[in-house]
Design a protein around this motif. Structure first.
Motif, PDB file in Angstrom:
ATOM      1  N   GLU A  26      36.022 -17.819  39.926  1.00 41.12           N
ATOM      2  CA  GLU A  26      35.544 -16.476  39.587  1.00 41.12           C
ATOM      3  C   GLU A  26      35.824 -16.166  38.123  1.00 41.12           C
ATOM      4  O   GLU A  26      34.979 -15.617  37.409  1.00 41.12           O
ATOM      5  CB  GLU A  26      36.210 -15.433  40.483  1.00 41.12           C
ATOM      6  N   ILE A  27      37.009 -16.532  37.640  1.00 36.45           N
ATOM      7  CA  ILE A  27      37.354 -16.300  36.237  1.00 36.45           C
ATOM      8  C   ILE A  27      36.390 -17.035  35.315  1.00 36.45           C
ATOM      9  O   ILE A  27      35.856 -16.478  34.352  1.00 36.45           O
ATOM     10  CB  ILE A  27      38.801 -16.752  35.945  1.00 36.45           C
ATOM     11  N   ASN A  28      36.132 -18.301  35.642  1.00 35.79           N
ATOM     12  CA  ASN A  28      35.251 -19.108  34.801  1.00 35.79           C
ATOM     13  C   ASN A  28      33.832 -18.571  34.783  1.00 35.79           C
ATOM     14  O   ASN A  28      33.107 -18.737  33.797  1.00 35.79           O
ATOM     15  CB  ASN A  28      35.255 -20.563  35.287  1.00 35.79           C
ATOM     16  N   ILE A  29      33.410 -17.911  35.880  1.00 37.22           N
ATOM     17  CA  ILE A  29      32.057 -17.349  35.934  1.00 37.22           C
ATOM     18  C   ILE A  29      31.959 -16.064  35.119  1.00 37.22           C
ATOM     19  O   ILE A  29      31.034 -15.876  34.335  1.00 37.22           O
ATOM     20  CB  ILE A  29      31.647 -17.091  37.400  1.00 37.22           C
ATOM     21  N   VAL A  30      32.928 -15.164  35.297  1.00 35.47           N
ATOM     22  CA  VAL A  30      32.800 -13.832  34.690  1.00 35.47           C
ATOM     23  C   VAL A  30      33.288 -13.757  33.256  1.00 35.47           C
ATOM     24  O   VAL A  30      32.962 -12.810  32.543  1.00 35.47           O
ATOM     25  CB  VAL A  30      33.547 -12.769  35.539  1.00 35.47           C
ATOM     26  N   ILE A  31      34.069 -14.747  32.818  1.00 36.23           N
ATOM     27  CA  ILE A  31      34.716 -14.634  31.516  1.00 36.23           C
ATOM     28  C   ILE A  31      33.727 -14.493  30.363  1.00 36.23           C
ATOM     29  O   ILE A  31      34.005 -13.828  29.357  1.00 36.23           O
ATOM     30  CB  ILE A  31      35.647 -15.855  31.271  1.00 36.23           C
ATOM     31  N   ASN A  32      32.532 -15.083  30.504  1.00 33.50           N
ATOM     32  CA  ASN A  32      31.554 -15.036  29.421  1.00 33.50           C
ATOM     33  C   ASN A  32      30.425 -14.039  29.659  1.00 33.50           C
ATOM     34  O   ASN A  32      29.487 -13.975  28.860  1.00 33.50           O
ATOM     35  CB  ASN A  32      30.964 -16.435  29.195  1.00 33.50           C
TER      36      ASN A  32
END
Length: 283
Positions: A26-32
């Motif tokens: 989830e972090i990797n998806i929303v971070i950008n």
């Protein structure tokens, strides 16, 4: 919570019991992600606390995990709250939601979903609970706990085993076969349109989010005027409502290949693209 600069934030805490490695996905998806209709975490923390436990007369060491997302506080709550309570500070003189606000929700949500798909992100849990409003009443999509990122925007993948989501908004191919694509979000968005339009007629909405029933309303000028007559909207707004219903019918077709992509949905909602008639309506 309150940051050092005085800004109010929401702290989304994930207990150790529900903590999974997918949190990092989830972090990797929303971070950008960066869009006015998307809630992006301002920060996060993963803390491991050492604890002393007493078991069978002995003290032993253990670990307790806490994971938190820090997000901007959405003070005006969710769309689901508006639907279930009917409370909104800008209601019309009839005590119902005015069309300008409903259309604002539909367009803002569509823009957010379109942006996600441009980034090859499938949300997989679009629903009124996950559409939040800040002080500016701008709709923002939240909660990417089920989201996945595709390699190519037109990819389809199959999830083995059980599927996750909210039944009412789950596309039939995902629910029945575990097939995931951007068309899953398109289906959910169509259901959201039906529920948003229903805000204007909380006690007299004809068919809830039934596709066939709403299609009949869109094709019956008399029924359309009966539900959304001049006492509630003017003629241009009535045509906007008709257009939104027709778009929602397209989005909720059982055949995912016949559903439009969100870029075309935006064009149809704004009147820049002609809305095709579903095959069943032609029969």
């Amino acid at each position: 919570g309150i940051l050092h600069d005085g800004q109010e934030v929401a702290v989304k805490k994930i207990p150790a019991l529900f903590f999974k490695e997918s949190v990092y996905d989830e972090i990797n998806i929303v971070i950008n992600l960066k869009h006015e209709n998307i809630i992006r975490p301002m920060g996060y923390c993963h803390e491991i606390i050492m604890v002393l436990c007493h078991r069978q007369g002995k003290y032993i060491g253990g670990q307790s995990m806490i994971f938190c997302f820090i997000e901007k506080l959405m003070r005006n709550g969710s769309m689901e709250h508006f639907i279930t309570t009917g409370i909104y500070k800008k209601t019309s003189r009839h005590g119902l939601f005015d069309w300008s606000f409903c259309f604002h929700i539909i367009l803002g949500t569509a823009q957010g979903v379109c942006y996600l798909h441009e980034q090859r992100v499938v949300h997989l849990d679009l629903k009124p609970d996950n559409i939040l409003f800040g002080s500016d009443m701008n709709p923002r999509i939240s909660d990417f706990g089920l989201a996945i990122k595709l390699v190519h925007v037109d990819d389809e993948i199959t999830r083995d085993g059980s599927v996750a989501g909210t039944l009412r908004y789950m596309a039939p191919e995902y629910l029945g076969e575990g097939i995931i694509s951007i068309k899953c979000d398109v289906y959910a968005f169509g259901v959201i349109i039906f529920r948003t339009i229903g805000l204007m007629n909380r006690c007299e909405s004809p068919v809830r989010d039934d596709c066939a029933g709403w299609a009949e309303v869109a094709q019956d000028a008399g029924r359309l005027k009966e539900l959304f007559g001049p006492a509630k909207v003017d003629q241009p707004q009535l045509m906007e409502i008709k257009r939104c219903i027709e778009v929602a019918v397209l989005c909720t077709q059982n055949d995912r290949h016949k559903r439009p992509i969100m870029a075309d949905v935006l064009l149809m909602l704004s009147g820049e693209k002609e809305i095709p008639i579903p095959e069943k309506a032609l029969a």
